[in-house]
Design an enzyme around this catalytic site. Structure first.
Site, PDB file in Angstrom:
ATOM      1  N   SER A 122       0.057  -8.155   4.562  1.00 20.94           N
ATOM      2  CA  SER A 122      -0.542  -6.735   4.271  1.00 20.94           C
ATOM      3  C   SER A 122       0.170  -5.873   3.569  1.00 20.94           C
ATOM      4  O   SER A 122       1.371  -5.761   3.526  1.00 20.94           O
ATOM      5  CB  SER A 122      -1.364  -6.045   5.563  1.00 20.94           C
ATOM      6  OG  SER A 122      -1.998  -4.892   4.942  1.00 20.94           O
ATOM      7  N   THR A 141     -10.308  -1.041   0.556  1.00 21.59           N
ATOM      8  CA  THR A 141      -9.333  -0.415   1.737  1.00 21.59           C
ATOM      9  C   THR A 141      -9.698   1.145   1.747  1.00 21.59           C
ATOM     10  O   THR A 141     -10.222   1.719   0.753  1.00 21.59           O
ATOM     11  CB  THR A 141      -8.190  -0.522   1.571  1.00 21.59           C
ATOM     12  OG1 THR A 141      -7.858  -2.142   1.104  1.00 21.59           O
ATOM     13  CG2 THR A 141      -6.957  -0.326   2.540  1.00 21.59           C
ATOM     14  N   GLY A 160      -5.488   0.809  -2.068  1.00 19.81           N
ATOM     15  CA  GLY A 160      -5.116   0.092  -3.280  1.00 19.81           C
ATOM     16  C   GLY A 160      -4.457  -1.090  -3.268  1.00 19.81           C
ATOM     17  O   GLY A 160      -3.502  -1.136  -4.233  1.00 19.81           O
ATOM     18  N   GLY A 161      -4.609  -2.051  -2.590  1.00 20.74           N
ATOM     19  CA  GLY A 161      -4.054  -3.523  -2.592  1.00 20.74           C
ATOM     20  C   GLY A 161      -2.574  -3.165  -2.824  1.00 20.74           C
ATOM     21  O   GLY A 161      -1.871  -2.571  -1.698  1.00 20.74           O
TER      22      GLY A 161
END
Length: 591
Positions: A454, A383, A474-475
């Protein structure tokens, strides 16, 4: 439907039951208003994960574009120079502020599930989640949304033609750029998967040799795909030559995409979540992002405490307890709002936050329910985010992704487009953690055309005399990093100080505080453990550490101090190729 209403009713009942238990003052902090405030920024500021993308945005601004044109340039250039993190084969969320109207909107360009994607397709013969299928190759890829977002940004919000804003990305894709260490390292870790696919090998292997740091990385096929997008807009990607190549490549690799579902992709306009926190107006991402609701919960839980007056261990304890409660709700209630009924008003209400706050012991950890999952993998490389303010006061916070390192690993031949592996963000098997260790249930189960949940959390902050844009990759840790950034600005830190803040995280399950290198001193860690927290210290196990020494995220932020009329930008020091620049306008717009 009745079950969803019962869930919402249960949340209300819990809130009411808990209200008498708290006696904390709830009035937000009053922030002083400066006597003289600038009406427009003195120039523009851009922060992004790569200096070439920042320069592309500034170039488009210099050519007469606004923040939205610059966003097209930055986003598309990141798609070229950060294939490890994002690209045309992925998606994103774009938080926009139009200075003329004063309106905020979020463009939802999240990928969605193909018609063939049912939960059963992701289970092995034993009924367990097939992680190779959910994370690698054609079945892991959702229908991309980023190209449609670029078209939407340029056509509805920008003032330059799409071809002009895409020109820097096209040039860099054709001429190339130097491979940097993170890109080469990420490829090495994914090479076994990426070597499965002829189209990927063609791009990443030159004369049989993998890319290495310092190589000039050229992508002529991606340049051609971008040129078709520039010339034909939406049809240049979702129909015609590129679409045919994408479908052929996916299906030859064993997937099932159709021309109809590719051409049916639509960017959704969503109403952002807005809340007040200690005199700041915070505007952030709504579902299908889980970030805004979780951020609203955490901030409103924490608001009555003056965190700066607490010792470090107790401050971390309270922030962690807020994180724990928000991630619990994320697990059960959040998904694509076009498919599930989300009790958003309840989850983002002050009353609900007050009830949650009443369950926090000031000196003891609250154990998370259920069984602990496996430790959360580090995901700092996936990301990317960029933040923009222009001289008119327009703002863009854009977070975009292909999910894991290099997404699915699959490039359909002839396109240069590296496809995402966002299907893993669905709850493919209810109660089974995904690659980031987070779980989900029916609200986030895959269905054709549904967008996966998300964590992307592009966010604006506004006080009477300051404007901020921030976000990070950063997930599952995105949300907590943005939380720490908001708290940092509230504490008076500068943009660069906020970008450099140490980071820690709790996501309900696994029941542990994880931290990047240097975030906690041994003394603070011991105090937290004495409170009942499990603390995963990074570093060498022989030295007492239990985890990776990796750092997290890649926070990018810009700020405008209206009182001093000063623009600033902060780019995460953890990322050596990032870029944050401020350009002062020769003739700023007049009010």
């Amino acid at each position: 439907m009745k079950s969803r209403k019962r869930l919402a009713g249960f949340l209300f009942a819990c809130t009411v039951a808990l209200l008498p238990a708290t006696a904390l003052a709830l009035s937000p902090q009053t922030r002083p208003v400066s006597a003289s405030l600038a009406a427009h920024p003195p120039g523009a500021a851009i922060a992004s994960g790569h200096h070439l993308a920042t320069d592309a945005g500034l170039q488009v601004l210099a050519e007469g574009g606004n923040a939205f044109d610059a966003a097209v340039a930055v986003s598309s250039t990141l798609s070229v120079v950060e294939p490890i993190s994002s690209g045309l084969g992925g998606g994103g969320l774009f938080l926009l502020h139009d200075a003329r109207s004063g309106k905020d909107v979020m463009l939802d360009a999240r990928e969605y599930a193909p018609e063939s994607a049912t939960p059963e397709q992701f289970l092995d013969k034993k009924g367990e989640l097939d992680r190779d299928r959910s994370m690698n190759g054609p079945w892991s890829a959702g229908i991309p949304g980023l190209p449609a977002a670029l078209v939407e940004l340029a056509g509805k919000y920008g003032r330059l033609p799409l071809r002009q804003s895409l020109a820097p990305a096209i040039r860099i894709a054709r001429e190339g750029f130097p491979v940097y260490a993170r890109m080469a390292k990420g490829y090495a870790s994914r090479r076994e998967i990426m070597d499965r696919y002829p189209g990927t090998r063609e791009v990443y292997l030159r004369n049989g040799k993998p890319i290495a740091e310092g190589d000039i990385f050229r992508q002529p096929e991606l340049a051609h795909t971008l040129e078709l997008l520039a010339a034909e807009g939406f049809d240049g990607f979702y129909r015609g030559e590129t679409a045919r190549k994408l479908i052929k490549g996916v299906n030859q690799a064993g997937g099932r995409w159709t021309a109809r579902e590719l051409a049916a992709y639509q960017v959704k306009q969503r109403t952002p979540i807005s809340l007040d926190y200690r005199g700041w107006k915070v505007t952030t991402a709504p579902p299908p992002s889980s970030g805004g609701i979780a951020l609203a919960e955490m901030l409103q839980i924490l608001e009555p405490w003056n965190l700066q007056e607490l010792d470090e261990a107790h401050r971390i304890h309270l922030v962690t307890e807020a994180m724990r409660r928000a991630y619990r709700d994320r697990t059960f209630f959040l998904g694509d709002p076009d498919f599930v009924e989300i009790p958003q008003k309840v989850l983002t209400s002050r009353d609900y936050a007050q009830g949650l706050r009443a369950t926090i012991h000031p000196d003891k950890a609250t154990p998370s329910d259920l069984l602990s999952g496996k430790p959360t993998p580090l995901e700092d490389d996936e990301t990317t985010h960029f933040s923009i303010i222009d001289a008119e006061g327009n703002r863009v916070g854009g977070t975009q992704t292909v999910n894991l390192l290099y997404g699915s690993g699959l490039i359909p031949p002839g396109t240069g487009v590296l496809l995402n592996d966002e299907m893993d963000d669905f709850a493919l098997k209810p109660g089974t953690p995904n690659a980031f260790g987070v779980m989900g249930y029916e609200a986030n189960a895959p269905k054709p055309g549904k967008r996966m949940l998300s964590s992307m959390t592009p966010t604006f902050m506004e006080s009477p005399d300051k404007v901020v844009v921030l976000g990070t990759p950063g997930g599952s840790r995105i949300i907590t990093m943005v939380l720490l950034g908001v708290l940092g600005y509230d504490a008076g830190l500068s943009a660069q100080q906020v970008a450099a803040l140490p980071r820690y995280h709790h996501q309900w399950l696994p029941d542990a505080i994880s931290a990047e290198s240097g975030a906690f001193s041994p003394e603070v860690a011991k105090t937290l453990e004495a409170m009942g927290h499990e603390v995963d210290l990074p570093g060498d196990e022989a030295a007492g550490g239990r985890g990776s020494s990796h750092v997290w995220g890649n926070l990018q932020t810009v700020a405008w101090d209206r009182a001093s009329d000063v623009l600033s930008a902060g780019s995460d020091p953890r990322n050596p190729v990032g870029g944050a620049k401020v350009v002062i306008a020769a003739d700023p717009p007049k009010p």
